[in-house]
Design a protein around this motif. Structure first.
Motif, PDB file in Angstrom:
ATOM      1  N   PRO A   7       0.813  -1.223   0.000  1.00 22.14           N
ATOM      2  CA  PRO A   7       0.000   0.000   0.000  1.00 22.14           C
ATOM      3  C   PRO A   7       0.846   1.273   0.000  1.00 22.14           C
ATOM      4  O   PRO A   7       0.502   2.253  -0.685  1.00 22.14           O
ATOM      5  CB  PRO A   7      -0.828  -0.120   1.282  1.00 22.14           C
ATOM      6  CG  PRO A   7      -0.951  -1.589   1.498  1.00 22.14           C
ATOM      7  CD  PRO A   7       0.371  -2.159   1.060  1.00 22.14           C
ATOM      8  N   TYR A   8       1.958   1.266   0.749  1.00 26.17           N
ATOM      9  CA  TYR A   8       2.827   2.452   0.735  1.00 26.17           C
ATOM     10  C   TYR A   8       3.487   2.602  -0.630  1.00 26.17           C
ATOM     11  O   TYR A   8       3.636   3.720  -1.139  1.00 26.17           O
ATOM     12  CB  TYR A   8       3.889   2.358   1.831  1.00 26.17           C
ATOM     13  CG  TYR A   8       4.822   3.559   1.870  1.00 26.17           C
ATOM     14  CD1 TYR A   8       4.333   4.827   2.185  1.00 26.17           C
ATOM     15  CD2 TYR A   8       6.181   3.438   1.588  1.00 26.17           C
ATOM     16  CE1 TYR A   8       5.171   5.937   2.220  1.00 26.17           C
ATOM     17  CE2 TYR A   8       7.013   4.535   1.623  1.00 26.17           C
ATOM     18  CZ  TYR A   8       6.512   5.780   1.935  1.00 26.17           C
ATOM     19  OH  TYR A   8       7.343   6.879   1.957  1.00 26.17           O
ATOM     20  N   SER A   9       3.863   1.496  -1.241  1.00 24.44           N
ATOM     21  CA  SER A   9       4.448   1.554  -2.575  1.00 24.44           C
ATOM     22  C   SER A   9       3.459   2.152  -3.571  1.00 24.44           C
ATOM     23  O   SER A   9       3.821   2.997  -4.401  1.00 24.44           O
ATOM     24  CB  SER A   9       4.869   0.151  -3.028  1.00 24.44           C
ATOM     25  OG  SER A   9       5.939  -0.333  -2.246  1.00 24.44           O
ATOM     26  N   LEU A  10       2.202   1.731  -3.492  1.00 24.84           N
ATOM     27  CA  LEU A  10       1.183   2.293  -4.380  1.00 24.84           C
ATOM     28  C   LEU A  10       1.008   3.783  -4.130  1.00 24.84           C
ATOM     29  O   LEU A  10       0.810   4.568  -5.078  1.00 24.84           O
ATOM     30  CB  LEU A  10      -0.139   1.554  -4.189  1.00 24.84           C
ATOM     31  CG  LEU A  10      -0.178   0.099  -4.673  1.00 24.84           C
ATOM     32  CD1 LEU A  10      -1.498  -0.557  -4.274  1.00 24.84           C
ATOM     33  CD2 LEU A  10       0.015   0.025  -6.181  1.00 24.84           C
ATOM     34  N   ALA A  11       1.098   4.195  -2.859  1.00 27.79           N
ATOM     35  CA  ALA A  11       0.998   5.622  -2.541  1.00 27.79           C
ATOM     36  C   ALA A  11       2.186   6.387  -3.119  1.00 27.79           C
ATOM     37  O   ALA A  11       2.035   7.500  -3.643  1.00 27.79           O
ATOM     38  CB  ALA A  11       0.922   5.819  -1.026  1.00 27.79           C
ATOM     39  N   LEU A  12       3.374   5.789  -3.051  1.00 29.97           N
ATOM     40  CA  LEU A  12       4.559   6.416  -3.634  1.00 29.97           C
ATOM     41  C   LEU A  12       4.407   6.578  -5.150  1.00 29.97           C
ATOM     42  O   LEU A  12       4.745   7.626  -5.708  1.00 29.97           O
ATOM     43  CB  LEU A  12       5.804   5.585  -3.320  1.00 29.97           C
ATOM     44  CG  LEU A  12       6.644   5.982  -2.118  1.00 29.97           C
ATOM     45  CD1 LEU A  12       7.787   4.998  -1.926  1.00 29.97           C
ATOM     46  CD2 LEU A  12       7.181   7.389  -2.259  1.00 29.97           C
TER      47      LEU A  12
ATOM     48  N   ARG B 108      13.108  13.277   2.833  1.00 29.87           N
ATOM     49  CA  ARG B 108      12.772  12.173   3.745  1.00 29.87           C
ATOM     50  C   ARG B 108      11.626  12.563   4.682  1.00 29.87           C
ATOM     51  O   ARG B 108      10.787  11.719   5.021  1.00 29.87           O
ATOM     52  CB  ARG B 108      14.014  11.760   4.543  1.00 29.87           C
ATOM     53  CG  ARG B 108      15.025  10.983   3.691  1.00 29.87           C
ATOM     54  CD  ARG B 108      16.108  10.350   4.531  1.00 29.87           C
ATOM     55  NE  ARG B 108      16.942   9.470   3.717  1.00 29.87           N
ATOM     56  CZ  ARG B 108      18.261   9.560   3.616  1.00 29.87           C
ATOM     57  NH1 ARG B 108      18.909  10.501   4.292  1.00 29.87           N
ATOM     58  NH2 ARG B 108      18.946   8.723   2.854  1.00 29.87           N
ATOM     59  N   GLU B 109      11.567  13.818   5.077  1.00 29.06           N
ATOM     60  CA  GLU B 109      10.442  14.266   5.894  1.00 29.06           C
ATOM     61  C   GLU B 109       9.136  14.159   5.121  1.00 29.06           C
ATOM     62  O   GLU B 109       8.100  13.754   5.668  1.00 29.06           O
ATOM     63  CB  GLU B 109      10.688  15.709   6.356  1.00 29.06           C
ATOM     64  CG  GLU B 109      11.778  15.844   7.414  1.00 29.06           C
ATOM     65  CD  GLU B 109      12.126  17.295   7.720  1.00 29.06           C
ATOM     66  OE1 GLU B 109      11.593  18.195   7.026  1.00 29.06           O
ATOM     67  OE2 GLU B 109      12.923  17.529   8.649  1.00 29.06           O
TER      68      GLU B 109
ATOM     69  N   LYS C  46       5.812  11.863   5.900  1.00 34.03           N
ATOM     70  CA  LYS C  46       4.434  12.376   5.929  1.00 34.03           C
ATOM     71  C   LYS C  46       3.523  11.502   5.077  1.00 34.03           C
ATOM     72  O   LYS C  46       2.382  11.224   5.462  1.00 34.03           O
ATOM     73  CB  LYS C  46       4.403  13.819   5.431  1.00 34.03           C
ATOM     74  CG  LYS C  46       5.033  14.822   6.387  1.00 34.03           C
ATOM     75  CD  LYS C  46       5.040  16.224   5.786  1.00 34.03           C
ATOM     76  CE  LYS C  46       5.738  17.215   6.700  1.00 34.03           C
ATOM     77  NZ  LYS C  46       5.814  18.572   6.085  1.00 34.03           N
ATOM     78  N   LEU C  47       4.025  11.059   3.933  1.00 35.45           N
ATOM     79  CA  LEU C  47       3.247  10.156   3.098  1.00 35.45           C
ATOM     80  C   LEU C  47       3.052   8.820   3.807  1.00 35.45           C
ATOM     81  O   LEU C  47       1.956   8.245   3.768  1.00 35.45           O
ATOM     82  CB  LEU C  47       3.953   9.945   1.756  1.00 35.45           C
ATOM     83  CG  LEU C  47       3.236   9.037   0.750  1.00 35.45           C
ATOM     84  CD1 LEU C  47       1.875   9.607   0.374  1.00 35.45           C
ATOM     85  CD2 LEU C  47       4.097   8.837  -0.496  1.00 35.45           C
TER      86      LEU C  47
END
Length: 205
Positions: free
Chosen positions: A93-98, A119-120, A124-125
């Motif tokens: 899911p984080y990869s898809l958000a990226l 990185r900040e 946040k993402l």
């Protein structure tokens, strides 16, 4: 294809013990990789998971394809690995958000930002996807704490992914291997028809 134990969560789709393996090499800041990731999630996932036609037959491994001509490729892939170790079930899911937010990490939007600022933003993402109690671990994994040129806690895993790509002669993203063999015909533009035909021919057990 094999994976070192700490990177087992890179198996993003299908049964982890499935006999066939699809290795998909993607770069978080590659537009074609974004397109491929979306197709994997919307087309391939239903076919190979949760009672789909090929459930239990094939698994998909996300191979992080760091491409240095994209300035933020290394930084975003480090963030992906930090998500993997902070909360493995939220890695995909984080990869898809990226991928969805990849244009924020293109060269021009980031040219005046420091690595710390990038990185900040990545943290946040992460906070929109990962559980709140894992965000500090996510940040800590990306922190530079060793020798002046020693990297961070995910550097060794990043090296593993880069070495794996090099030894398999992978140069661009997206690239796909089926049971270890390069599949030049696979395209980020494939729709359900092409994926169904490909899987039907590929799966033999």
């Amino acid at each position: 294809m094999s994976l070192q134990p700490s990177l087992r969560p890179l198996i993003i789709l299908g049964n982890r013990n499935a006999p066939h393996t699809l290795d998909v090499f993607l770069d978080y800041v590659c537009p074609f990789s974004k397109k491929m990731a979306g197709k994997l999630d919307s087309i391939v996932k239903p076919l190979i998971s949760n009672g789909g036609k090929y459930d239990g037959k094939i698994k998909v491994i996300f191979r992080l394809q760091t491409q240095p001509w994209h300035a933020m490729s290394t930084i975003t892939h480090e963030a992906g690995l930090a998500a993997l170790h902070a909360s493995s079930e939220h890695f995909w899911p984080y990869s898809l958000a990226l991928f969805e937010h990849q244009d924020e990490y293109f060269d021009i939007p980031t040219q005046d930002l420091t690595i710390r600022q990038v990185r900040e933003n990545l943290a946040k993402l992460a906070a929109t996807v990962l559980p709140s109690n894992t965000i500090e671990k996510f940040k800590d994994l990306l922190a530079l704490k060793s020798t002046p040129n020693g990297g961070n806690a995910v550097t060794d895993d990043l090296k593993y992914n880069i070495k794996f790509s090099r030894q398999n002669g992978i140069h661009v993203s997206p690239s796909v291997l089926l049971d270890g063999l390069f599949q030049s015909q696979v395209s980020s533009g494939w729709e359900e028809k092409e994926w169904s035909e490909f899987l039907g021919k590929a799966i033999t057990v």
